[in-house]
Design a protein around this motif. Structure first.
Motif, PDB file in Angstrom:
ATOM      1  N   ALA A  87      -9.413  17.378   3.658  1.00  0.00           N
ATOM      2  CA  ALA A  87     -10.313  18.112   4.541  1.00  0.00           C
ATOM      3  C   ALA A  87      -9.566  18.958   5.558  1.00  0.00           C
ATOM      4  N   LEU A  88      -8.357  18.567   5.920  1.00  0.00           N
ATOM      5  CA  LEU A  88      -7.590  19.331   6.910  1.00  0.00           C
ATOM      6  C   LEU A  88      -7.270  20.742   6.432  1.00  0.00           C
ATOM      7  N   ASP A  89      -7.108  20.897   5.138  1.00  0.00           N
ATOM      8  CA  ASP A  89      -6.976  22.229   4.542  1.00  0.00           C
ATOM      9  C   ASP A  89      -5.932  23.092   5.253  1.00  0.00           C
ATOM     10  N   GLY A  90      -4.757  22.511   5.452  1.00  0.00           N
ATOM     11  CA  GLY A  90      -3.661  23.283   6.045  1.00  0.00           C
ATOM     12  C   GLY A  90      -3.476  23.084   7.531  1.00  0.00           C
ATOM     13  N   ALA A  91      -4.479  22.545   8.224  1.00  0.00           N
ATOM     14  CA  ALA A  91      -4.314  22.251   9.651  1.00  0.00           C
ATOM     15  C   ALA A  91      -3.300  21.113   9.799  1.00  0.00           C
ATOM     16  N   ARG A  92      -2.612  21.074  10.947  1.00  0.00           N
ATOM     17  CA  ARG A  92      -1.533  20.105  11.111  1.00  0.00           C
ATOM     18  C   ARG A  92      -1.643  19.362  12.445  1.00  0.00           C
ATOM     19  N   PRO A  93      -2.682  18.579  12.618  1.00  0.00           N
ATOM     20  CA  PRO A  93      -2.777  17.777  13.836  1.00  0.00           C
ATOM     21  C   PRO A  93      -1.777  16.628  13.806  1.00  0.00           C
ATOM     22  N   ARG A  94      -1.514  16.079  14.966  1.00  0.00           N
ATOM     23  CA  ARG A  94      -0.702  14.855  15.037  1.00  0.00           C
ATOM     24  C   ARG A  94      -1.598  13.667  14.693  1.00  0.00           C
ATOM     25  N   VAL A  95      -1.041  12.665  14.013  1.00  0.00           N
ATOM     26  CA  VAL A  95      -1.848  11.558  13.508  1.00  0.00           C
ATOM     27  C   VAL A  95      -1.255  10.218  13.927  1.00  0.00           C
ATOM     28  N   ALA A  96      -2.118   9.318  14.379  1.00  0.00           N
ATOM     29  CA  ALA A  96      -1.759   7.916  14.582  1.00  0.00           C
ATOM     30  C   ALA A  96      -2.616   7.102  13.620  1.00  0.00           C
ATOM     31  N   LEU A  97      -1.967   6.424  12.692  1.00  0.00           N
ATOM     32  CA  LEU A  97      -2.666   5.638  11.668  1.00  0.00           C
ATOM     33  C   LEU A  97      -2.419   4.151  11.898  1.00  0.00           C
ATOM     34  N   MET A  98      -3.481   3.378  11.984  1.00  0.00           N
ATOM     35  CA  MET A  98      -3.388   1.926  12.065  1.00  0.00           C
ATOM     36  C   MET A  98      -3.553   1.334  10.675  1.00  0.00           C
ATOM     37  N   THR A  99      -2.584   0.516  10.254  1.00  0.00           N
ATOM     38  CA  THR A  99      -2.726  -0.176   8.972  1.00  0.00           C
ATOM     39  C   THR A  99      -2.688  -1.684   9.231  1.00  0.00           C
ATOM     40  N   SER A 100      -1.653  -2.391   8.787  1.00  0.00           N
ATOM     41  CA  SER A 100      -1.616  -3.838   8.938  1.00  0.00           C
ATOM     42  C   SER A 100      -0.176  -4.333   8.944  1.00  0.00           C
ATOM     43  N   VAL A 101       0.066  -5.404   9.691  1.00  0.00           N
ATOM     44  CA  VAL A 101       1.391  -6.002   9.731  1.00  0.00           C
ATOM     45  C   VAL A 101       1.831  -6.451   8.340  1.00  0.00           C
ATOM     46  N   TYR A 102       0.876  -6.680   7.453  1.00  0.00           N
ATOM     47  CA  TYR A 102       1.189  -7.122   6.096  1.00  0.00           C
ATOM     48  C   TYR A 102       1.111  -5.990   5.068  1.00  0.00           C
ATOM     49  N   ALA A 103       1.193  -4.748   5.518  1.00  0.00           N
ATOM     50  CA  ALA A 103       1.012  -3.610   4.611  1.00  0.00           C
ATOM     51  C   ALA A 103       1.989  -3.617   3.445  1.00  0.00           C
ATOM     52  N   THR A 104       3.188  -4.147   3.650  1.00  0.00           N
ATOM     53  CA  THR A 104       4.194  -4.131   2.589  1.00  0.00           C
ATOM     54  C   THR A 104       4.459  -5.513   2.002  1.00  0.00           C
ATOM     55  N   ARG A 105       3.641  -6.488   2.361  1.00  0.00           N
ATOM     56  CA  ARG A 105       3.887  -7.863   1.936  1.00  0.00           C
ATOM     57  C   ARG A 105       3.099  -8.205   0.678  1.00  0.00           C
ATOM     58  N   SER A 106       3.802  -8.393  -0.420  1.00  0.00           N
ATOM     59  CA  SER A 106       3.162  -8.787  -1.675  1.00  0.00           C
ATOM     60  C   SER A 106       3.078 -10.304  -1.814  1.00  0.00           C
ATOM     61  N   ASP A 107       3.718 -11.033  -0.869  1.00  0.00           N
ATOM     62  CA  ASP A 107       3.755 -12.495  -0.949  1.00  0.00           C
ATOM     63  C   ASP A 107       2.651 -13.166  -0.138  1.00  0.00           C
ATOM     64  N   ILE A 108       1.790 -12.370   0.502  1.00  0.00           N
ATOM     65  CA  ILE A 108       0.717 -12.915   1.329  1.00  0.00           C
ATOM     66  C   ILE A 108      -0.560 -13.015   0.497  1.00  0.00           C
ATOM     67  N   PRO A 109      -1.179 -14.191   0.419  1.00  0.00           N
ATOM     68  CA  PRO A 109      -2.432 -14.324  -0.350  1.00  0.00           C
ATOM     69  C   PRO A 109      -3.498 -13.352   0.141  1.00  0.00           C
ATOM     70  N   GLY A 110      -4.096 -12.623  -0.803  1.00  0.00           N
ATOM     71  CA  GLY A 110      -5.156 -11.680  -0.465  1.00  0.00           C
ATOM     72  C   GLY A 110      -4.682 -10.296  -0.074  1.00  0.00           C
ATOM     73  N   ALA A 111      -3.376 -10.133   0.121  1.00  0.00           N
ATOM     74  CA  ALA A 111      -2.854  -8.816   0.493  1.00  0.00           C
ATOM     75  C   ALA A 111      -2.947  -7.859  -0.685  1.00  0.00           C
ATOM     76  N   THR A 112      -3.251  -6.615  -0.393  1.00  0.00           N
ATOM     77  CA  THR A 112      -3.312  -5.583  -1.425  1.00  0.00           C
ATOM     78  C   THR A 112      -2.435  -4.413  -1.003  1.00  0.00           C
ATOM     79  N   PRO A 113      -2.064  -3.542  -1.942  1.00  0.00           N
ATOM     80  CA  PRO A 113      -1.186  -2.416  -1.588  1.00  0.00           C
ATOM     81  C   PRO A 113      -1.917  -1.193  -1.051  1.00  0.00           C
ATOM     82  N   TRP A 114      -3.239  -1.269  -0.817  1.00  0.00           N
ATOM     83  CA  TRP A 114      -3.971  -0.041  -0.501  1.00  0.00           C
ATOM     84  C   TRP A 114      -3.605   0.548   0.855  1.00  0.00           C
ATOM     85  N   LYS A 115      -3.340  -0.276   1.846  1.00  0.00           N
ATOM     86  CA  LYS A 115      -2.933   0.281   3.138  1.00  0.00           C
ATOM     87  C   LYS A 115      -1.546   0.911   3.037  1.00  0.00           C
TER      88      LYS A 115
END
Length: 257
Positions: free
Chosen positions: A101-129
């Motif tokens: 949707a930004l279509d070339g615009a370049r705002p600054r971004v702060a994205l909140m994900t999760s402390v477990y974003a890269t953890r594949s060893d945590i039950p229930g964790a997924t790679p989507w974040k």
């Protein structure tokens, strides 16, 4: 060159972190605008805040929402969505659709994900974040990615922020601390291009945000992963649809650059 920020689009603004982030943005003299699906409900939750109706799964509505924004704070999540593939549609798909949707615009971004974003060893964790983070880095937008720990698992005297990298952090954090960090990341030059886990420990509130962010390593230019992320999810092993999204975002970045 620093980017002047005034108008901030808040995505996930009616959520528990989003509401606090809206008020934090106001305290810092910013002008928040909230993306909401249900205007009447949002009017009750966010009195006095400018609202823009839209849906993360509707790119056309997002084009209206992002128009004129100097920055974005993304705190959206799929909690409460009963669909089996909600994380793919919301946590990940929302970021993908916003970038389109930004279509070339370049705002600054702060994205909140999760402390477990890269953890594949945590039950229930997924790679989507983690995949949503990769899209944002591939876009080339000026950004900071914040991976908070367990919401509210921090006592009243645990006000010292601990920023770690590498995906091994584990701990709690107060919701207002997350919101403040997201807003501060937009306003502090040393936060640019950083990805970090965020937890709280015994001690005082930070007094020098430039130094706090400045101790972190920057994400490597051209990489879609955080600087110290584990190499256990190679892009080449991702589903074809995810790789196609990355390619599309890269193409948008190249054409706008």
């Amino acid at each position: 060159m620093s980017q002047k920020i005034t108008d901030v689009l808040m995505v996930g603004a009616t959520g528990s972190i989003g509401q606090l982030a809206v008020r934090a943005a106001e305290r810092h003299g910013l002008r928040p605008r909230a993306l909401v699906r249900e205007v009447r409900r949002a009017e009750r939750l966010l009195p006095g805040v400018e609202l823009v109706q839209g849906d993360l799964e509707d790119v056309a509505s997002l084009r209206r929402a992002v128009s004129g924004a100097d920055a974005l704070i993304l705190t959206h999540g799929s909690g409460g969505d009963a669909r089996a593939d909600a994380r793919a549609h919301v946590d990940y798909g929302g970021v993908r659709n916003i970038l389109e949707a930004l279509d070339g615009a370049r705002p600054r971004v702060a994205l909140m994900t999760s402390v477990y974003a890269t953890r594949s060893d945590i039950p229930g964790a997924t790679p989507w974040k983690r995949r949503s983070e990769r899209l944002l880095r591939a876009s080339g937008l000026p950004c900071t990615i914040v991976r908070p720990g367990w919401f509210d698992h921090a006592g009243p005297t645990q006000r010292r922020l601990v920023l770690e990298q590498g995906g091994t952090a584990d701990g709690g954090i107060a919701r207002d601390q997350i919101a403040e960090t997201l807003v501060r990341s937009l306003l502090t030059g040393t936060a640019l291009g950083k990805t970090f886990e965020l937890i709280a420990a015994e001690g005082e509130e930070p007094s020098d945000w430039t130094e706090l962010f400045g101790t972190l390593k920057s994400d490597e230019s051209g990489s879609v992963d955080g600087v110290l992320d584990p190499a256990d999810l190679p892009v080449e092993a991702e589903p074809q649809t995810v790789r196609a999204d990355l390619d599309a975002v890269r193409s948008l970045n190249e054409s706008s650059g």
